[in-house]
Design a protein around this motif. Structure first.
Motif, PDB file in Angstrom:
ATOM      1  N   LEU A  67      -2.410   1.218   5.138  1.00  0.00           N
ATOM      2  CA  LEU A  67      -2.285   2.871   4.555  1.00  0.00           C
ATOM      3  C   LEU A  67      -2.105   2.528   3.337  1.00  0.00           C
ATOM      4  N   ALA A  68      -0.753   2.286   2.778  1.00  0.00           N
ATOM      5  CA  ALA A  68       0.365   2.187   1.152  1.00  0.00           C
ATOM      6  C   ALA A  68      -1.392   1.339   0.719  1.00  0.00           C
ATOM      7  N   ALA A  69      -1.255   0.205   1.246  1.00  0.00           N
ATOM      8  CA  ALA A  69      -2.814  -1.050   0.258  1.00  0.00           C
ATOM      9  C   ALA A  69      -3.652  -0.006  -0.195  1.00  0.00           C
ATOM     10  N   ASN A  70      -4.457   0.914   0.744  1.00  0.00           N
ATOM     11  CA  ASN A  70      -5.705   1.716   0.924  1.00  0.00           C
ATOM     12  C   ASN A  70      -5.508   2.427  -0.544  1.00  0.00           C
ATOM     13  N   PHE A  71      -4.241   2.762  -1.028  1.00  0.00           N
ATOM     14  CA  PHE A  71      -4.124   4.265  -1.682  1.00  0.00           C
ATOM     15  C   PHE A  71      -4.175   3.036  -3.297  1.00  0.00           C
ATOM     16  N   LEU A  72      -2.994   2.409  -2.803  1.00  0.00           N
ATOM     17  CA  LEU A  72      -3.111   0.984  -4.190  1.00  0.00           C
ATOM     18  C   LEU A  72      -4.283   0.408  -4.878  1.00  0.00           C
ATOM     19  N   TYR A  73      -4.473   0.181  -3.896  1.00  0.00           N
ATOM     20  CA  TYR A  73      -6.380  -0.726  -3.833  1.00  0.00           C
ATOM     21  C   TYR A  73      -7.699   0.330  -4.529  1.00  0.00           C
TER      22      TYR A  73
END
Lengths: 267, 356
Positions: B165-171
């Motif tokens: 989820l965090a990677a999704n927001f960062l990316y």
């Protein structure tokens, strides 16, 4: 004439950290016999059998099966060679049917496109095979071959496990305490099964604590003590209490020439 | 028998006089026993009955407002995403695991499909394949952590949920790709949103995909060796291994397949909402677990049918729409679903008693 052993282990060593579970032990299983392996708790009788079937890997020593050296790294490889194991904890999946359990890991697929492309199981063939094998061993008291194993009694489950081993074993069967969890009548049934399987020419390694059972079905008794093969005796020439005395170190084993290192037929 | 019995021990001598009856089955009669046994062999029966009953009840209460092709296909449209994710969740739960990362994998995959197309100019068809690969890969990592590191599935997927989820927001830099842009430049991303109109019934490709997915999974689970192994591993992993199944391979394949299905859900999500939004689908994991539990799949693994999860998802959909059309407060829906969850698990416990 000398008969070639099915299994020949020489100088097998297995260490777990500082503990030596198997200490330069030998092991022989000959065609057509029931070889019982007895020993006190911690003597390493399970360990040596595990080393033979690949559940553990020996640190030293040599294991030959029908004269060829083998180095199993998992019981699956032993199984591919036709070595079947009946575990103490049965290794049956409770929710699956008898037929499904008998074919676990070696299912039959339908011939043609349905089998090769769609990977469909040939349930009819598997059910028929399972039913035939159970009937052969006189076990068809179950209602249906599609019954879940969890609905069977302990003896019936053990029967399914033995039937599975007998159906697929080409070389030999290892049975680890097959009667430990059973009642008198059910144990009797399993002992009969062992004799049925032997009469089909499949040798059996029987690990057991139960001296009456061992003395009833075994052709030779391998006594394991302190990680070693301490003696191999003929159950007809020795009493149960003597076997226990040898096993626990209370009595010296008979001299080698009086032991039964090879079966009578082969000597 | 008599021959070997004579070779037996003294204490067994009385056995020859014992009855030759061998462990017969107690013939249990009566409706309740038959029902219990029927449910044991057909675990999807309970949710199917509940589904039919709830459709009938809402149909009676609301008449043609509810009991119309339009309303019924609307339920399917609303359920399709949760349904697809529930299919993935069912597989994992059948192996006695749980996948908390399904929602995150779904969103991540849809974001990969969108961003690969619009940020890097990759042909949308290839971007879709990349999205599917990312989902499968994350699922496979879950499976490897569960099997190799021997971590509990709950912990692995709880961690993966946060990471993905965090990677999704960062990316994605929290950036939404608008629907209009997608339909102009990369309509394939909205493929599952395509509609087949039959009268007033509206079937989307997403609905058809969901139904096909359940059909294929039902076939795979009941008719193939892999399916038998999924059940056996979920039932008793050690026994499955001892009887010669490669339990760890089965587990990795299940988690990877779960990831792939979630990635398809991500693709279908673009079709459903039109845009690619990194903030969508946040409740997918809880909703999918709800559908699976109401669908009668045991959280202890090895029992249940994947079709049950479809019925479970549909039950939630029927309650949601039915209560809304009745003008009830939306909280009533949640309250009733909570009741259903507890009831479903109680029924599961009762069914299990058939084995003891």
């Amino acid at each position: 004439m000398t008969i070639e052993p099915i299994v020949q282990g020489r100088g097998i060593v297995k260490r777990y950290g500082h503990v030596t579970a198997i200490n330069h032990s030998d092991f022989d299983l000959y065609p057509g016999e029931v070889l019982a392996v007895i020993g006190d708790n911690g003597a390493g009788k399970s360990s040596i059998v595990k080393a033979i079937c690949g559940a553990v890997q020996a640190d030293e020593g040599e294991i030959k099966i029908e004269g060829k050296p083998v180095h199993f790294t998992s019981p699956l490889q032993a199984r591919e060679m036709g070595i079947e194991i009946v575990y103490q904890q049965l290794a049956l999946s409770p929710a699956l049917s008898i037929a499904d359990n008998m074919f676990a890991g070696r299912e039959l697929r339908k011939p043609g496109v349905m089998g090769s492309v769609f990977r469909q199981l040939d349930k009819k063939a598997m059910e028929k095979f399972a039913r035939d094998k159970l009937t052969e061993l006189g076990l068809m008291t179950v209602q249906s071959i599609n019954q879940a194993v969890e609905t069977l009694s302990g003896g019936q489950r053990q029967g399914v496990a033995v039937a599975r081993a007998a159906a697929f074993a080409k070389k030999f069967i290892i049975m680890d305490e097959p009667t430990a969890a059973l009642g008198v009548k059910e144990s009797r049934r399993v002992l009969e099964l062992i004799q049925d399987v032997r009469s089909k020419g499949i040798p059996i390694i029987l690990i057991s604590h139960n001296m009456p059972h061992v003395f009833e079905v075994a052709d030779r008794v391998h006594i394991h003590r302190l990680g070693k093969r301490h003696a191999v005796v003929d159950p007809a020439k020795i009493s149960m209490s003597e076997a226990v005395a040898i096993m626990t170190g209370a009595m010296e084993p008979p001299p080698v020439e009086e032991q039964q290192l090879v079966p009578k037929a082969a000597a | 028998m008599s021959e070997s019995a004579s070779k037996g021990q003294d204490y067994e001598s009385s056995l020859s006089a014992a009855t030759h009856q061998v462990a017969e089955f107690e013939k249990r009669e009566g409706f309740v026993y038959k029902l219990q046994h029927g449910l044991h062999t057909n675990p999807a029966l309970v949710p199917l009955i509940v589904l039919v009953l709830s459709i009938v009840v809402f149909g009676v209460l609301l008449g043609s407002k509810f009991f119309s092709p339009f309303a019924l296909t609307l339920i399917l449209q609303q359920v399709q995403i949760v349904g697809i994710v529930a299919a993935a969740q069912s597989l994992v739960i059948l192996t006695a695991g749980i996948d908390l990362s399904v929602g995150a994998i779904m969103v991540m995959s849809s974001v990969v499909m969108g961003q690969f197309t619009f940020r890097y100019g990759i042909p949308p068809g290839i971007a879709v394949v990349c999205g599917l690969a990312v989902g499968t890969g994350i699922g496979a990592i879950n499976g490897l952590l569960v099997t190799r590191m021997k971590l509990p599935p709950f912990i692995v997927t709880l961690g993966m949920w946060q990471i993905v989820l965090a990677a999704n927001f960062l990316y994605s830099a929290n950036e939404t790709i608008r629907s209009q842009e997608i339909s102009e430049k990369a309509p394939i991303l909205q493929f599952f949103g395509s509609v087949i109109q039959i009268g007033s019934a509206r079937l989307t490709y997403g609905i058809i995909f969901m139904l096909l997915l359940f059909a294929v999974l039902t076939y795979a689970l009941t008719q193939t060796a892999w399916g038998r192994h999924v059940y056996a591993v979920g039932d008793d992993k050690e026994a499955a291994e001892l009887s010669g199944m490669e339990a760890n391979k089965v587990l990795v394949s299940v988690y990877a397949l779960s990831g792939l299905i979630c990635a398809f859900a991500g693709w279908a999500l673009i079709g459903r909402i039109g845009s690619v939004s990194p903030t969508s689908g946040q409740l997918a994991n809880i909703e999918s677990i709800t559908a699976v539990v109401i669908g009668g799949i045991s959280l202890f693994g090895g029992r249940g049918s994947v079709l049950g999860s479809l019925f479970g998802a549909l039950i939630v959909g029927v309650f949601t729409l039915g209560l809304r059309l009745l003008g009830a407060d939306a909280q009533w829906t949640y309250l009733l679903i909570g009741v259903l969850i507890i009831a479903a698990v109680s029924v599961d416990q009762w069914i299990r008693k058939v084995s003891t």
